[in-house]
Design a protein around this motif. Structure first.
Motif, PDB file in Angstrom:
ATOM      1  N   HIS A  28       1.404   0.882   6.118  1.00  0.00           N
ATOM      2  CA  HIS A  28       0.618   1.317   4.961  1.00  0.00           C
ATOM      3  C   HIS A  28      -0.363   0.196   4.652  1.00  0.00           C
ATOM      4  O   HIS A  28       0.040  -0.954   4.463  1.00  0.00           O
ATOM      5  N   PHE A  29      -1.654   0.522   4.652  1.00  0.00           N
ATOM      6  CA  PHE A  29      -2.696  -0.429   4.288  1.00  0.00           C
ATOM      7  C   PHE A  29      -3.201  -0.046   2.913  1.00  0.00           C
ATOM      8  O   PHE A  29      -3.466   1.134   2.655  1.00  0.00           O
ATOM      9  N   ASN A  30      -3.350  -1.027   2.039  1.00  0.00           N
ATOM     10  CA  ASN A  30      -3.815  -0.782   0.674  1.00  0.00           C
ATOM     11  C   ASN A  30      -5.339  -0.678   0.616  1.00  0.00           C
ATOM     12  O   ASN A  30      -5.986  -1.312  -0.217  1.00  0.00           O
ATOM     13  N   HIS A  31      -5.887   0.135   1.504  1.00  0.00           N
ATOM     14  CA  HIS A  31      -7.329   0.306   1.611  1.00  0.00           C
ATOM     15  C   HIS A  31      -7.620   1.759   1.963  1.00  0.00           C
ATOM     16  O   HIS A  31      -6.811   2.402   2.630  1.00  0.00           O
ATOM     17  N   PRO A  32      -8.779   2.286   1.535  1.00  0.00           N
ATOM     18  CA  PRO A  32      -9.092   3.698   1.805  1.00  0.00           C
ATOM     19  C   PRO A  32      -9.275   3.957   3.303  1.00  0.00           C
ATOM     20  O   PRO A  32      -9.633   3.052   4.068  1.00  0.00           O
ATOM     21  N   PRO A  33      -9.049   5.201   3.722  1.00  0.00           N
ATOM     22  CA  PRO A  33      -9.164   5.546   5.145  1.00  0.00           C
ATOM     23  C   PRO A  33     -10.500   5.147   5.781  1.00  0.00           C
ATOM     24  O   PRO A  33     -10.527   4.738   6.938  1.00  0.00           O
ATOM     25  N   GLU A  34     -11.602   5.232   5.023  1.00  0.00           N
ATOM     26  CA  GLU A  34     -12.911   4.882   5.590  1.00  0.00           C
ATOM     27  C   GLU A  34     -12.924   3.426   6.053  1.00  0.00           C
ATOM     28  O   GLU A  34     -13.512   3.099   7.085  1.00  0.00           O
ATOM     29  N   GLN A  35     -12.310   2.538   5.270  1.00  0.00           N
ATOM     30  CA  GLN A  35     -12.291   1.114   5.642  1.00  0.00           C
ATOM     31  C   GLN A  35     -11.395   0.879   6.859  1.00  0.00           C
ATOM     32  O   GLN A  35     -11.726   0.088   7.737  1.00  0.00           O
ATOM     33  N   VAL A  36     -10.267   1.571   6.909  1.00  0.00           N
ATOM     34  CA  VAL A  36      -9.363   1.415   8.044  1.00  0.00           C
ATOM     35  C   VAL A  36     -10.015   2.001   9.303  1.00  0.00           C
ATOM     36  O   VAL A  36      -9.980   1.399  10.374  1.00  0.00           O
ATOM     37  N   TRP A  37     -10.654   3.164   9.171  1.00  0.00           N
ATOM     38  CA  TRP A  37     -11.341   3.790  10.305  1.00  0.00           C
ATOM     39  C   TRP A  37     -12.413   2.851  10.865  1.00  0.00           C
ATOM     40  O   TRP A  37     -12.561   2.734  12.089  1.00  0.00           O
ATOM     41  N   ALA A  38     -13.141   2.192   9.987  1.00  0.00           N
ATOM     42  CA  ALA A  38     -14.174   1.250  10.432  1.00  0.00           C
ATOM     43  C   ALA A  38     -13.565   0.123  11.264  1.00  0.00           C
ATOM     44  O   ALA A  38     -14.194  -0.363  12.220  1.00  0.00           O
TER      45      ALA A  38
ATOM     46  N   LYS B 294      -9.812  10.223  11.282  1.00  0.00           N
ATOM     47  CA  LYS B 294      -8.381  10.543  11.263  1.00  0.00           C
ATOM     48  C   LYS B 294      -7.629  10.135  12.525  1.00  0.00           C
ATOM     49  O   LYS B 294      -6.546   9.568  12.438  1.00  0.00           O
ATOM     50  N   ILE B 295      -8.159  10.487  13.700  1.00  0.00           N
ATOM     51  CA  ILE B 295      -7.422  10.263  14.948  1.00  0.00           C
ATOM     52  C   ILE B 295      -8.324   9.615  15.986  1.00  0.00           C
ATOM     53  O   ILE B 295      -9.450  10.066  16.227  1.00  0.00           O
ATOM     54  N   LEU B 296      -7.801   8.561  16.593  1.00  0.00           N
ATOM     55  CA  LEU B 296      -8.442   7.927  17.735  1.00  0.00           C
ATOM     56  C   LEU B 296      -7.345   7.651  18.753  1.00  0.00           C
ATOM     57  O   LEU B 296      -6.390   6.930  18.466  1.00  0.00           O
TER      58      LEU B 296
ATOM     59  N   VAL C 175      -2.687   4.959  23.893  1.00  0.00           N
ATOM     60  CA  VAL C 175      -2.635   4.477  22.515  1.00  0.00           C
ATOM     61  C   VAL C 175      -3.207   5.552  21.597  1.00  0.00           C
ATOM     62  O   VAL C 175      -4.264   6.122  21.878  1.00  0.00           O
ATOM     63  N   HIS C 176      -2.489   5.816  20.508  1.00  0.00           N
ATOM     64  CA  HIS C 176      -2.862   6.879  19.561  1.00  0.00           C
ATOM     65  C   HIS C 176      -2.787   6.308  18.139  1.00  0.00           C
ATOM     66  O   HIS C 176      -1.716   5.875  17.709  1.00  0.00           O
ATOM     67  N   PHE C 177      -3.930   6.283  17.443  1.00  0.00           N
ATOM     68  CA  PHE C 177      -3.974   5.898  16.030  1.00  0.00           C
ATOM     69  C   PHE C 177      -4.168   7.151  15.196  1.00  0.00           C
ATOM     70  O   PHE C 177      -5.019   7.988  15.524  1.00  0.00           O
ATOM     71  N   GLU C 178      -3.401   7.278  14.140  1.00  0.00           N
ATOM     72  CA  GLU C 178      -3.548   8.397  13.208  1.00  0.00           C
ATOM     73  C   GLU C 178      -3.571   7.845  11.786  1.00  0.00           C
ATOM     74  O   GLU C 178      -2.664   7.114  11.385  1.00  0.00           O
ATOM     75  N   LEU C 179      -4.619   8.190  11.039  1.00  0.00           N
ATOM     76  CA  LEU C 179      -4.783   7.733   9.659  1.00  0.00           C
ATOM     77  C   LEU C 179      -4.555   8.900   8.710  1.00  0.00           C
ATOM     78  O   LEU C 179      -5.110   9.977   8.917  1.00  0.00           O
ATOM     79  N   THR C 180      -3.758   8.662   7.672  1.00  0.00           N
ATOM     80  CA  THR C 180      -3.488   9.685   6.668  1.00  0.00           C
ATOM     81  C   THR C 180      -3.733   9.079   5.297  1.00  0.00           C
ATOM     82  O   THR C 180      -3.132   8.046   4.971  1.00  0.00           O
ATOM     83  N   PRO C 181      -4.609   9.712   4.486  1.00  0.00           N
ATOM     84  CA  PRO C 181      -4.805   9.197   3.131  1.00  0.00           C
ATOM     85  C   PRO C 181      -3.480   9.215   2.377  1.00  0.00           C
ATOM     86  O   PRO C 181      -2.677  10.135   2.527  1.00  0.00           O
TER      87      PRO C 181
END
Length: 161
Positions: A19-29, A76-78, A87-93
């Motif tokens: 869990h990152f304390n940052h919005p998905p846009e920042q993590v996606w970047a 969301k997914i890379l 390698v699979h990254f998945e981001l969920t707000p």
């Protein structure tokens, strides 16, 4: 906390839940902006973003290795090939930030596997530290986590001798 290592029909999965304390846009970047990628994984670059895109990794002496993107959903997914692995990254707000799931699919466990899995663990730690605005000592963190992963794989009956 270490990744969860599970058997799958064709090998193994190393699943990291963060869990990152940052919005998905920042993590996606952090996953797609080359300036930001280079801060947590030196030499890795998003060469072409999107479903038919790929990442590259500088191998030294001007050589690059190419890793095709296998799944892409903006923000969301890379997912991408990583040599024989995947390698699979998945981001969920989530409340107060973003839940990050990273799964490395491994066809085989070799002597290199605990090193690589420790490397991804530390890469996620560095990504989070960058987002939080502080540094982290990559080598010291890897030295801390590698023995943990080696023990974890040994506890699964893998013999690295």
């Amino acid at each position: 906390m270490t990744a969860e290592i599970t058997k799958n029909p064709t090998g193994y999965n190393a699943t990291f839940e963060r869990h990152f304390n940052h919005p998905p846009e920042q993590v996606w970047a952090m996953l797609t902006n080359n300036h930001k990628i280079n801060r947590w994984f030196s030499g890795l670059q998003m060469a072409q973003e999107g479903e038919s895109g790929h990442l590259t990794l500088a191998m030294g002496h001007g050589k690059k290795k190419e890793f095709p993107i296998t799944q892409y959903e903006q923000g969301k997914i890379l997912a991408f090939e990583w040599g024989d692995d995947h390698v699979h990254f998945e981001l969920t707000p989530a409340e107060n930030g973003t839940n990050v799931r990273m799964i490395e699919t491994l066809p085989d466990i070799t002597g290199q596997t605990p090193k690589d899995v420790a490397g991804w663990h530390v890469a996620l730690d560095i990504m989070e530290a960058i987002l939080d605005g502080h540094g982290i000592e990559r080598t010291a963190e890897w030295d801390r986590w590698y023995p943990e992963y080696k023990r974890l794989f040994e506890s699964m009956g893998v013999d690295f001798a």
